[in-house]
Design a protein around this motif. Sequence first.
Motif, PDB file in Angstrom:
ATOM      1  N   GLY A 255     -49.058 -93.888 -14.369  1.00  0.00           N
ATOM      2  CA  GLY A 255     -50.400 -94.269 -14.842  1.00  0.00           C
ATOM      3  C   GLY A 255     -51.572 -93.348 -14.611  1.00  0.00           C
ATOM      4  N   LEU A 256     -51.544 -92.727 -13.596  1.00  0.00           N
ATOM      5  CA  LEU A 256     -52.606 -91.493 -13.474  1.00  0.00           C
ATOM      6  C   LEU A 256     -52.277 -90.355 -14.458  1.00  0.00           C
ATOM      7  CD1 LEU A 256     -52.946 -91.492  -9.489  1.00  0.00           C
ATOM      8  CD2 LEU A 256     -54.426 -92.308 -10.962  1.00  0.00           C
ATOM      9  N   VAL A 257     -50.953 -90.178 -14.549  1.00  0.00           N
ATOM     10  CA  VAL A 257     -50.583 -89.084 -15.726  1.00  0.00           C
ATOM     11  C   VAL A 257     -51.153 -89.553 -17.099  1.00  0.00           C
ATOM     12  CG1 VAL A 257     -48.876 -87.840 -16.815  1.00  0.00           C
ATOM     13  CG2 VAL A 257     -48.860 -88.090 -14.187  1.00  0.00           C
ATOM     14  N   VAL A 258     -50.922 -90.688 -17.340  1.00  0.00           N
ATOM     15  CA  VAL A 258     -51.326 -91.251 -18.740  1.00  0.00           C
ATOM     16  C   VAL A 258     -52.824 -91.128 -18.810  1.00  0.00           C
ATOM     17  CG1 VAL A 258     -51.595 -93.474 -20.006  1.00  0.00           C
ATOM     18  CG2 VAL A 258     -49.330 -92.828 -19.277  1.00  0.00           C
ATOM     19  N   THR A 267     -53.402 -86.619 -28.390  1.00  0.00           N
ATOM     20  CA  THR A 267     -53.404 -87.587 -29.330  1.00  0.00           C
ATOM     21  C   THR A 267     -51.906 -88.008 -29.546  1.00  0.00           C
ATOM     22  OG1 THR A 267     -53.584 -85.859 -31.101  1.00  0.00           O
ATOM     23  CG2 THR A 267     -55.882 -87.195 -30.310  1.00  0.00           C
ATOM     24  N   ASN A 268     -51.040 -86.985 -29.355  1.00  0.00           N
ATOM     25  CA  ASN A 268     -49.383 -87.303 -29.704  1.00  0.00           C
ATOM     26  C   ASN A 268     -48.668 -87.585 -28.730  1.00  0.00           C
ATOM     27  OD1 ASN A 268     -50.328 -86.499 -32.519  1.00  0.00           O
ATOM     28  ND2 ASN A 268     -50.264 -84.125 -31.950  1.00  0.00           N
ATOM     29  N   CYS A 269     -49.299 -88.157 -27.560  1.00  0.00           N
ATOM     30  CA  CYS A 269     -48.606 -88.497 -26.251  1.00  0.00           C
ATOM     31  C   CYS A 269     -48.002 -90.027 -26.303  1.00  0.00           C
ATOM     32  CB  CYS A 269     -49.329 -88.260 -25.152  1.00  0.00           C
ATOM     33  SG  CYS A 269     -49.892 -86.475 -24.844  1.00  0.00           S
ATOM     34  N   GLY A 270     -48.571 -90.611 -27.297  1.00  0.00           N
ATOM     35  CA  GLY A 270     -47.870 -92.168 -27.372  1.00  0.00           C
ATOM     36  C   GLY A 270     -48.395 -93.040 -26.292  1.00  0.00           C
ATOM     37  N   ILE A 271     -49.743 -92.726 -25.617  1.00  0.00           N
ATOM     38  CA  ILE A 271     -49.826 -93.425 -24.495  1.00  0.00           C
ATOM     39  C   ILE A 271     -50.308 -95.016 -24.643  1.00  0.00           C
ATOM     40  CG2 ILE A 271     -50.897 -91.354 -23.305  1.00  0.00           C
ATOM     41  CD1 ILE A 271     -53.750 -91.916 -24.167  1.00  0.00           C
ATOM     42  N   LYS A 275     -49.060 -98.100 -21.722  1.00  0.00           N
ATOM     43  CA  LYS A 275     -50.382 -98.474 -20.937  1.00  0.00           C
ATOM     44  C   LYS A 275     -50.315 -99.879 -20.287  1.00  0.00           C
ATOM     45  CE  LYS A 275     -53.648-100.506 -24.168  1.00  0.00           C
ATOM     46  NZ  LYS A 275     -55.075-100.314 -24.738  1.00  0.00           N
ATOM     47  N   ARG A 276     -49.657-100.678 -20.874  1.00  0.00           N
ATOM     48  CA  ARG A 276     -49.562-102.122 -20.115  1.00  0.00           C
ATOM     49  C   ARG A 276     -48.766-101.971 -19.298  1.00  0.00           C
ATOM     50  NH1 ARG A 276     -47.382-103.067 -25.575  1.00  0.00           N
ATOM     51  NH2 ARG A 276     -49.716-103.404 -26.142  1.00  0.00           N
ATOM     52  N   TRP A 277     -47.444-101.396 -19.579  1.00  0.00           N
ATOM     53  CA  TRP A 277     -46.273-101.415 -18.479  1.00  0.00           C
ATOM     54  C   TRP A 277     -46.619-100.623 -17.438  1.00  0.00           C
ATOM     55  CZ3 TRP A 277     -43.655-105.428 -19.951  1.00  0.00           C
ATOM     56  CH2 TRP A 277     -43.441-105.683 -21.437  1.00  0.00           C
ATOM     57  N   PHE A 278     -47.412 -99.664 -17.335  1.00  0.00           N
ATOM     58  CA  PHE A 278     -47.735 -98.967 -16.473  1.00  0.00           C
ATOM     59  C   PHE A 278     -48.888 -99.445 -15.560  1.00  0.00           C
ATOM     60  CE2 PHE A 278     -46.548 -94.347 -18.416  1.00  0.00           C
ATOM     61  CZ  PHE A 278     -45.325 -94.772 -18.058  1.00  0.00           C
ATOM     62  N   LEU A 279     -49.691-100.249 -16.112  1.00  0.00           N
ATOM     63  CA  LEU A 279     -50.634-101.315 -15.431  1.00  0.00           C
ATOM     64  C   LEU A 279     -49.799-102.019 -14.449  1.00  0.00           C
ATOM     65  CD1 LEU A 279     -53.586-101.907 -14.748  1.00  0.00           C
ATOM     66  CD2 LEU A 279     -53.384-103.621 -16.847  1.00  0.00           C
TER      67      LEU A 279
END
Length: 361
Positions: A255-258, A267-271, A275-279
Amino acid sequence: MNECYYDKHMDFFYNKTNTHTADEWTGPPLIGVLCFGTFFCLFIFISNSLVIAAVVKNKRFHFPFYYLLANLAAADFFAGIAYVFLMFHTGPVSKTLTVNRWFLRQGLLDTSLTASLVNLLVIAVERHMSIMRMKIHSNLTKKRVTFLIISIWAIAIFMGAVPTLGWNCLCDISACSSLAPIYSRSYLVFWSVLNLVVFFIMVVVYIRIYMYVQRKTNVLSSHTSGSISRRRTPVKLMKTVMTLLGAFVVCWTPGLVVLLLDGLNCTNCGIQNVKRWFLLLALLNSVMNPVIYSYKDDEMWGTMKRMLCCSSDDRNQERRSSRIPSTVLGRSTDTTGQYIEDSIIQGTICGKGDLGEKGNS
């Protein structure tokens, strides 16, 4: 002069930052996240309430480490409340929120996560102080522990309120992040890097603790019998420390890396897709903390089990707990520290003589 948008709803900022996941997050994905989140929150509320009640009830836990442990449980309990609030203000509902309500939603999450992280750091420092001085418990008085707990929450509340206090992009839309549409990207970089630095400090502290205990145990092995050394070995301490570090790395680092990537405008990292799963993964840390810090401790587990079973037979459990060494980080290091202190004194004064007598016998 830039125009400010304090009176806008969140749909305005989602559209400006090209964030469309609020519309897409419906159906099975949303139901799955809500089901997992509900289960986690129920477990967080129950387990951390038991930890706090056990520390209050059992006088054996009236020491600095356990006060901090109870505060960690309180922080994790608060994380459960923050996530419940999030579950009712996420998905398509996100776009209907006002700016202030969205700040409240994110502020609760930031406050709870920061409180847990800072509390873990304080526990690490407290354990380091105790072991390096070879004492069962640190010299922290109740007043100092109270001051530390108040400071932990003050820092957490401040960090949660920083975007609301002005470090946001309401007056500079071009600086808005993608994951948090009214957070400034510079704030996300600051917040993620700060937490990663705290994580690194924790790693260094725990590695130093482990190396110190291992070094002292190797010294003592030449002055004590094999059976005693095996009974007092710090293997359980090592496992607890590595479990803690492993859980923290797995739950927090992604999550911190995202957040860092979003702050750097990748913009091309697919974050948006993760995001919801890392939360949920970050929330899982609050689920694991009671297991790591409490349920591996026989005395803590015995106290909570008696509360669950409503048993009044405390004497048998206390006698059992006094025979079984505690395996939680705090109890293990305390026992090991006391053992190291006693054995060094005995080994230095009469170690060779004792070994000689054993050889002659």
